[in-house]
Write a protein that holds these residues in place. Sequence first.
Motif, PDB file in Angstrom:
ATOM      1  N   ARG A   1      -4.898   8.378  -1.385  1.00 43.91           N
ATOM      2  CA  ARG A   1      -3.992   9.515  -1.524  1.00 43.91           C
ATOM      3  C   ARG A   1      -4.357  10.273  -2.791  1.00 43.91           C
ATOM      4  O   ARG A   1      -4.352   9.695  -3.883  1.00 43.91           O
ATOM      5  CB  ARG A   1      -2.537   9.048  -1.581  1.00 43.91           C
ATOM      6  N   VAL A   2      -4.670  11.554  -2.639  1.00 41.78           N
ATOM      7  CA  VAL A   2      -4.916  12.408  -3.806  1.00 41.78           C
ATOM      8  C   VAL A   2      -3.562  12.920  -4.281  1.00 41.78           C
ATOM      9  O   VAL A   2      -2.855  13.616  -3.542  1.00 41.78           O
ATOM     10  CB  VAL A   2      -5.867  13.578  -3.462  1.00 41.78           C
ATOM     11  N   VAL A   3      -3.204  12.545  -5.496  1.00 44.85           N
ATOM     12  CA  VAL A   3      -1.926  12.936  -6.093  1.00 44.85           C
ATOM     13  C   VAL A   3      -2.187  14.201  -6.906  1.00 44.85           C
ATOM     14  O   VAL A   3      -2.826  14.150  -7.953  1.00 44.85           O
ATOM     15  CB  VAL A   3      -1.368  11.813  -6.990  1.00 44.85           C
ATOM     16  N   PRO A   4      -1.731  15.341  -6.430  1.00 42.67           N
ATOM     17  CA  PRO A   4      -2.166  16.603  -7.044  1.00 42.67           C
ATOM     18  C   PRO A   4      -1.599  16.840  -8.437  1.00 42.67           C
ATOM     19  O   PRO A   4      -0.436  16.598  -8.709  1.00 42.67           O
ATOM     20  CB  PRO A   4      -1.658  17.668  -6.063  1.00 42.67           C
ATOM     21  N   GLU A   5      -2.494  17.311  -9.286  1.00 42.23           N
ATOM     22  CA  GLU A   5      -2.124  17.803 -10.610  1.00 42.23           C
ATOM     23  C   GLU A   5      -2.235  19.329 -10.636  1.00 42.23           C
ATOM     24  O   GLU A   5      -1.613  19.989 -11.450  1.00 42.23           O
ATOM     25  CB  GLU A   5      -3.036  17.180 -11.672  1.00 42.23           C
ATOM     26  N   ARG A   6      -3.057  19.845  -9.701  1.00 33.67           N
ATOM     27  CA  ARG A   6      -3.285  21.294  -9.595  1.00 33.67           C
ATOM     28  C   ARG A   6      -3.509  21.630  -8.132  1.00 33.67           C
ATOM     29  O   ARG A   6      -4.284  20.971  -7.453  1.00 33.67           O
ATOM     30  CB  ARG A   6      -4.514  21.670 -10.416  1.00 33.67           C
ATOM     31  N   LEU A   7      -2.797  22.654  -7.640  1.00 34.40           N
ATOM     32  CA  LEU A   7      -3.014  23.182  -6.295  1.00 34.40           C
ATOM     33  C   LEU A   7      -3.183  24.687  -6.399  1.00 34.40           C
ATOM     34  O   LEU A   7      -2.404  25.348  -7.093  1.00 34.40           O
ATOM     35  CB  LEU A   7      -1.825  22.905  -5.365  1.00 34.40           C
ATOM     36  N   GLU A   8      -4.169  25.197  -5.711  1.00 33.77           N
ATOM     37  CA  GLU A   8      -4.365  26.651  -5.674  1.00 33.77           C
ATOM     38  C   GLU A   8      -4.292  27.133  -4.233  1.00 33.77           C
ATOM     39  O   GLU A   8      -4.981  26.612  -3.351  1.00 33.77           O
ATOM     40  CB  GLU A   8      -5.714  27.049  -6.270  1.00 33.77           C
ATOM     41  N   PHE A   9      -3.459  28.131  -4.021  1.00 33.15           N
ATOM     42  CA  PHE A   9      -3.313  28.782  -2.720  1.00 33.15           C
ATOM     43  C   PHE A   9      -4.024  30.127  -2.801  1.00 33.15           C
ATOM     44  O   PHE A   9      -3.665  30.970  -3.623  1.00 33.15           O
ATOM     45  CB  PHE A   9      -1.837  28.971  -2.378  1.00 33.15           C
ATOM     46  N   TRP A  10      -5.032  30.297  -1.941  1.00 34.29           N
ATOM     47  CA  TRP A  10      -5.858  31.501  -1.941  1.00 34.29           C
ATOM     48  C   TRP A  10      -5.681  32.204  -0.605  1.00 34.29           C
ATOM     49  O   TRP A  10      -5.748  31.575   0.452  1.00 34.29           O
ATOM     50  CB  TRP A  10      -7.317  31.101  -2.141  1.00 34.29           C
ATOM     51  N   GLU A  11      -5.448  33.523  -0.666  1.00 31.35           N
ATOM     52  CA  GLU A  11      -5.279  34.303   0.555  1.00 31.35           C
ATOM     53  C   GLU A  11      -6.097  35.578   0.457  1.00 31.35           C
ATOM     54  O   GLU A  11      -6.020  36.305  -0.542  1.00 31.35           O
ATOM     55  CB  GLU A  11      -3.801  34.624   0.766  1.00 31.35           C
ATOM     56  N   ASP A  12      -6.863  35.833   1.503  1.00 32.17           N
ATOM     57  CA  ASP A  12      -7.724  37.021   1.554  1.00 32.17           C
ATOM     58  C   ASP A  12      -6.868  38.289   1.545  1.00 32.17           C
ATOM     59  O   ASP A  12      -5.849  38.353   2.229  1.00 32.17           O
ATOM     60  CB  ASP A  12      -8.553  36.957   2.838  1.00 32.17           C
ATOM     61  N   ARG A  13      -7.311  39.258   0.771  1.00 38.26           N
ATOM     62  CA  ARG A  13      -6.640  40.553   0.714  1.00 38.26           C
ATOM     63  C   ARG A  13      -7.700  41.646   0.794  1.00 38.26           C
ATOM     64  O   ARG A  13      -8.882  41.404   0.523  1.00 38.26           O
ATOM     65  CB  ARG A  13      -5.845  40.700  -0.594  1.00 38.26           C
ATOM     66  N   PRO A  14      -7.312  42.886   1.146  1.00 38.06           N
ATOM     67  CA  PRO A  14      -8.296  43.967   1.266  1.00 38.06           C
ATOM     68  C   PRO A  14      -9.061  44.210  -0.040  1.00 38.06           C
ATOM     69  O   PRO A  14      -8.542  43.979  -1.132  1.00 38.06           O
ATOM     70  CB  PRO A  14      -7.430  45.185   1.621  1.00 38.06           C
ATOM     71  N   PHE A  15     -10.278  44.667   0.118  1.00 39.70           N
ATOM     72  CA  PHE A  15     -11.154  45.058  -0.990  1.00 39.70           C
ATOM     73  C   PHE A  15     -11.465  43.886  -1.922  1.00 39.70           C
ATOM     74  O   PHE A  15     -11.741  44.075  -3.100  1.00 39.70           O
ATOM     75  CB  PHE A  15     -10.560  46.240  -1.783  1.00 39.70           C
ATOM     76  N   ARG A  16     -11.389  42.666  -1.392  1.00 44.01           N
ATOM     77  CA  ARG A  16     -11.673  41.446  -2.151  1.00 44.01           C
ATOM     78  C   ARG A  16     -10.714  41.249  -3.327  1.00 44.01           C
ATOM     79  O   ARG A  16     -11.007  40.528  -4.269  1.00 44.01           O
ATOM     80  CB  ARG A  16     -13.135  41.407  -2.615  1.00 44.01           C
ATOM     81  N   LEU A  17      -9.546  41.862  -3.245  1.00 44.00           N
ATOM     82  CA  LEU A  17      -8.519  41.693  -4.276  1.00 44.00           C
ATOM     83  C   LEU A  17      -7.550  40.608  -3.803  1.00 44.00           C
ATOM     84  O   LEU A  17      -6.372  40.841  -3.533  1.00 44.00           O
ATOM     85  CB  LEU A  17      -7.798  43.026  -4.531  1.00 44.00           C
ATOM     86  N   HIS A  18      -8.081  39.407  -3.704  1.00 43.38           N
ATOM     87  CA  HIS A  18      -7.367  38.293  -3.085  1.00 43.38           C
ATOM     88  C   HIS A  18      -6.174  37.836  -3.933  1.00 43.38           C
ATOM     89  O   HIS A  18      -6.135  38.029  -5.145  1.00 43.38           O
ATOM     90  CB  HIS A  18      -8.318  37.109  -2.880  1.00 43.38           C
TER      91      HIS A  18
ATOM     92  N   ARG B   1      -4.215  34.736  -5.527  1.00 43.75           N
ATOM     93  CA  ARG B   1      -4.455  33.357  -5.967  1.00 43.75           C
ATOM     94  C   ARG B   1      -3.229  32.882  -6.736  1.00 43.75           C
ATOM     95  O   ARG B   1      -2.877  33.456  -7.771  1.00 43.75           O
ATOM     96  CB  ARG B   1      -5.696  33.279  -6.851  1.00 43.75           C
ATOM     97  N   LEU B   2      -2.591  31.849  -6.208  1.00 43.50           N
ATOM     98  CA  LEU B   2      -1.407  31.275  -6.837  1.00 43.50           C
ATOM     99  C   LEU B   2      -1.703  29.812  -7.147  1.00 43.50           C
ATOM    100  O   LEU B   2      -2.087  29.051  -6.258  1.00 43.50           O
ATOM    101  CB  LEU B   2      -0.206  31.368  -5.892  1.00 43.50           C
ATOM    102  N   VAL B   3      -1.526  29.432  -8.404  1.00 36.05           N
ATOM    103  CA  VAL B   3      -1.825  28.061  -8.834  1.00 36.05           C
ATOM    104  C   VAL B   3      -0.540  27.369  -9.275  1.00 36.05           C
ATOM    105  O   VAL B   3       0.280  27.951  -9.988  1.00 36.05           O
ATOM    106  CB  VAL B   3      -2.842  28.041  -9.995  1.00 36.05           C
ATOM    107  N   TYR B   4      -0.401  26.124  -8.810  1.00 38.96           N
ATOM    108  CA  TYR B   4       0.670  25.241  -9.269  1.00 38.96           C
ATOM    109  C   TYR B   4       0.058  24.183 -10.178  1.00 38.96           C
ATOM    110  O   TYR B   4      -0.925  23.529  -9.799  1.00 38.96           O
ATOM    111  CB  TYR B   4       1.336  24.526  -8.088  1.00 38.96           C
ATOM    112  N   HIS B   5       0.619  24.022 -11.375  1.00 39.49           N
ATOM    113  CA  HIS B   5       0.196  22.986 -12.325  1.00 39.49           C
ATOM    114  C   HIS B   5       1.345  22.003 -12.498  1.00 39.49           C
ATOM    115  O   HIS B   5       2.480  22.419 -12.744  1.00 39.49           O
ATOM    116  CB  HIS B   5      -0.127  23.587 -13.706  1.00 39.49           C
ATOM    117  N   ARG B   6       1.035  20.705 -12.406  1.00 38.00           N
ATOM    118  CA  ARG B   6       2.065  19.690 -12.635  1.00 38.00           C
ATOM    119  C   ARG B   6       2.169  19.425 -14.138  1.00 38.00           C
ATOM    120  O   ARG B   6       1.160  19.287 -14.829  1.00 38.00           O
ATOM    121  CB  ARG B   6       1.719  18.389 -11.916  1.00 38.00           C
ATOM    122  N   ASP B   7       3.399  19.375 -14.646  1.00 35.86           N
ATOM    123  CA  ASP B   7       3.622  18.973 -16.036  1.00 35.86           C
ATOM    124  C   ASP B   7       4.841  18.050 -16.096  1.00 35.86           C
ATOM    125  O   ASP B   7       5.381  17.674 -15.050  1.00 35.86           O
ATOM    126  CB  ASP B   7       3.768  20.185 -16.971  1.00 35.86           C
ATOM    127  N   GLN B   8       5.289  17.680 -17.283  1.00 33.29           N
ATOM    128  CA  GLN B   8       6.397  16.733 -17.417  1.00 33.29           C
ATOM    129  C   GLN B   8       7.688  17.272 -16.804  1.00 33.29           C
ATOM    130  O   GLN B   8       8.555  16.511 -16.382  1.00 33.29           O
ATOM    131  CB  GLN B   8       6.652  16.393 -18.897  1.00 33.29           C
TER     132      GLN B   8
END
Length: 196
Positions: free
Chosen positions: A160-177, A179-186
């Motif tokens: 099981r990979v226990v995530p410390e960082r997840l990035e959600f990437w979604e294609d958008r027009p003109f390559r201006l995608h 990108r939303l990142v979740y960082h785990r902290d205390q």
Amino acid sequence: MTQRPFAEPFALFQRWFSEASAKEPEDPNAMALATVGPDGQPSLRMVLLKEADERGFTFYTNYESRKGQQILAHPKAALCLHWKSLRRQVRVEGAVEQVGAEEADAYFASRARTSQIGAWASQQSQPLTERLELERRVAAFTVKFGIGTVPRPPYWSGFRVVPERLEFWEDRPFRLHDRLVYHRDQEGWRTEKLYP
């Protein structure tokens, strides 16, 4: 992804995974798994996601395989799920833990009998002289287990990979995608947007 992000990443992952399961034509649970060898050389291959929840992202393998040995020696990994039909990807990075025996037994029991036999027959990642050698091993284990229950091999289980960082990437027009990142902290999870 222009809406306000979820407080934690798993609800968003489940939404995306559900959409991928409905629309992606082939293996929506396929993911690239990156590990590192003893010399620091990265190694990458495709595996199948079998469970995803707030505990992490679970897959199963032979612990004596190359990836199994690398993870046992260096229990960190990265994953990438890419759904081309949805123009989305999710990247996961984190520590890796072994699943418990009861959980591994339950998943193994749910597999097709031929896959169970294959787990015994394949000396995963070891040199294979000829295909016939593998076929003989499959035949031998088919006879060995007859028509009864096939037990889980002691060297086959889950990670099981226990995530410390997840990035959600979604294609958008003109390559201006997006990108939303979740960082785990205390405190839990914090989010940030990244330039494309």
